[in-house]
Design an enzyme around this catalytic site. Structure first.
Site, mmCIF file in Angstrom:
data_model
loop_
_atom_site.group_PDB
_atom_site.id
_atom_site.type_symbol
_atom_site.label_atom_id
_atom_site.label_comp_id
_atom_site.label_asym_id
_atom_site.label_seq_id
_atom_site.Cartn_x
_atom_site.Cartn_y
_atom_site.Cartn_z
ATOM 1 N N GLY A 12 1.152 -1.222 0.051
ATOM 2 C CA GLY A 12 0.530 0.011 -0.279
ATOM 3 C C GLY A 12 1.294 1.843 0.013
ATOM 4 O O GLY A 12 0.683 2.274 0.834
ATOM 5 N N ASN A 107 -7.905 3.328 -11.876
ATOM 6 C CA ASN A 107 -6.379 1.892 -11.495
ATOM 7 C C ASN A 107 -4.805 2.722 -11.651
ATOM 8 O O ASN A 107 -5.240 3.664 -12.760
ATOM 9 C CB ASN A 107 -6.919 0.587 -12.297
ATOM 10 N N HIS A 109 -0.858 1.460 -13.177
ATOM 11 C CA HIS A 109 -0.663 0.132 -13.300
ATOM 12 C C HIS A 109 1.597 0.607 -14.134
ATOM 13 O O HIS A 109 1.269 1.690 -14.346
ATOM 14 C CB HIS A 109 -1.548 -0.172 -14.649
ATOM 15 N N ASP A 150 -6.891 -3.632 -17.446
ATOM 16 C CA ASP A 150 -5.822 -2.845 -17.665
ATOM 17 C C ASP A 150 -6.049 -2.068 -19.290
ATOM 18 O O ASP A 150 -5.167 -1.462 -19.800
ATOM 19 C CB ASP A 150 -4.173 -3.540 -17.756
HETATM 20 C C1 GRF Z 1 1.722 -0.414 -7.807
HETATM 21 O O1 GRF Z 1 3.563 -0.744 -8.544
HETATM 22 C C2 GRF Z 1 0.980 -0.521 -8.735
HETATM 23 O O2 GRF Z 1 1.195 0.546 -9.880
HETATM 24 C C3 GRF Z 1 0.819 -1.592 -9.100
HETATM 25 O O3 GRF Z 1 0.849 -2.545 -7.948
HETATM 26 C C4 GRF Z 1 2.093 -1.960 -6.890
HETATM 27 C C5 GRF Z 1 1.213 -1.557 -6.130
HETATM 28 O O4 GRF Z 1 2.394 -1.339 -4.847
HETATM 29 N N1 GRF Z 1 -0.470 -2.043 -9.572
HETATM 30 P P1 GRF Z 1 1.890 -0.754 -3.056
HETATM 31 O O5 GRF Z 1 0.948 -1.675 -2.681
HETATM 32 O O6 GRF Z 1 0.981 0.644 -4.303
HETATM 33 O O7 GRF Z 1 2.833 0.113 -2.544
#
Ligand code: GRF
Length: 231
Positions: A12, A107, A109, A150
C-alpha cells in the site's frame, strides 16, 4: 466531501501517497474514507488504521462473482463512497461494481499501457517483461477501470527511463516513486470533477483521452525530478 475508497491487496505505498495527499492535513473537497482489501494481512490495512481510516476485508478468492459484487457494493454504499482508486489490487473488479462506478474508478499500472498489461501482468512480472523486451522507456499509467484488466481509457502516463544496469527491482523502485507523484493528482482530478458536478469529462469532451491531454494533472517538475532521483 468526495469520499474515496482505495482497494489494495499489498503493502500500500500508493495508498499511503493518497492518504498523505487527502487525509494528512485535510483536503478541500476529498478524503480517503475506506480501504478495502481482499487479504487479511495486507500492509494497506495497517496504513489505513494508522491514518484513522476504516479498513474492510472483502475476501475474493473462490467466490461467485455475483456474490462478491453484491458484498462489495454493500460495503461501498454503507460508507457512502463516491469514487474508487485501485492501488495494487490484484483482483478483477466484478462488472456490476465497475458499472456502478463507471468513470469514477481509477487504477494505476506500473507500465505504459497498452503495453505490458492484462491478466497476470502485475508486480515484478511487468518489469521483467519490460527488461526482456529491451525497452528504453517505461513508466506508470493511470486509467479509468472497465470490465477487463488494464484496458480502460488512459488518464495520465509518465515516462521513466530504463537504465542499462537495471534489474526488475531497481526498475520497479524507480517507477513506483513516479507512481506516488502522479496518482494523487489523477485521483484529485476525478474527485474535483465529481465535487464540481461537471462530470468526469468537462468542456463537453466525451473522449477521456483527449480530456487528459487538455487537463493532464501533471505533478510539478520538482516532484518528478525527486521521484527520478535527481537532486
Ligand atoms: C504498484 O506498482 C501499482 O502500479 C500496481 O501494484 C503496485 C502496488 O504497490 N498496480 P503498492 O502496494 O501501492 O506499494
Amino acid at each position: 466531501m468526495i469520499r474515496i475508497a482505495v482497494f489494495a491487496s499489498g503493502g500500500g505505498t500508493n495508498l499511503q501517497a493518497l492518504l498523505d495527499r487527502f487525509n494528512g492535513a485535510g483536503h478541500r473537497f476529498a478524503r480517503v474514507a475506506l480501504v478495502v482489501s481482499d487479504r487479511e494481512g495486507a500492509g494497506a490495512l495497517e496504513r489505513a488504521a494508522r491514518a484513522g481510516v476504516p479498513g474492510q476485508v472483502v475476501r475474493a478468492a473462490g467466490r461467485e462473482p455475483e456474490e462478491l459484487a453484491r458484498e462489495t457494493l454493500e460495503v461501498l454504499q454503507a460508507h457512502d463512497i463516491d469514487m474508487v482508486a485501485l492501488a495494487g489490487y490484484l483482483r478483477l473488479v466484478p462488472a456490476p461494481v465497475v458499472q456502478h462506478y463507471r468513470n469514477r474508478m481509477l487504477n494505476i499500472h506500473p507500465a505504459l499501457l497498452p503495453a505490458f498489461g492484462g491478466k497476470g501482468m502485475y508486480g515484478r512480472r511487468v518489469h521483467e517483461a519490460v527488461l526482456a523486451a529491451r525497452c528504453r522507456i517505461t513508466g506508470p499509467t493511470v486509467h479509468l477501470v472497465d470490465e477487463r484488466y488494464d484496458t480502460g481509457p488512459i488518464v495520465i502516463q509518465w515516462p521513466v527511463p530504463v537504465l542499462a544496469d537495471d534489474t526488475p527491482d531497481t526498475l520497479a523502485a524507480r517507477v513506483l516513486r513516479v507512481e506516488h507523484a502522479i496518482y494523487p493528482p489523477a485521483v484529485e482530478l476525478i474527485a474535483e470533477a465529481l465535487h464540481l458536478g461537471t462530470g468526469v469529462l468537462p468542456f463537453g469532451l466525451d473522449d477521456p483521452v483527449a480530456f487528459s491531454m487538455v487537463r493532464t494533472p501533471a505533478p510539478s517538475e520538482a516532484d518528478v525530478r525527486r521521484a527520478l532521483g535527481f537532486r
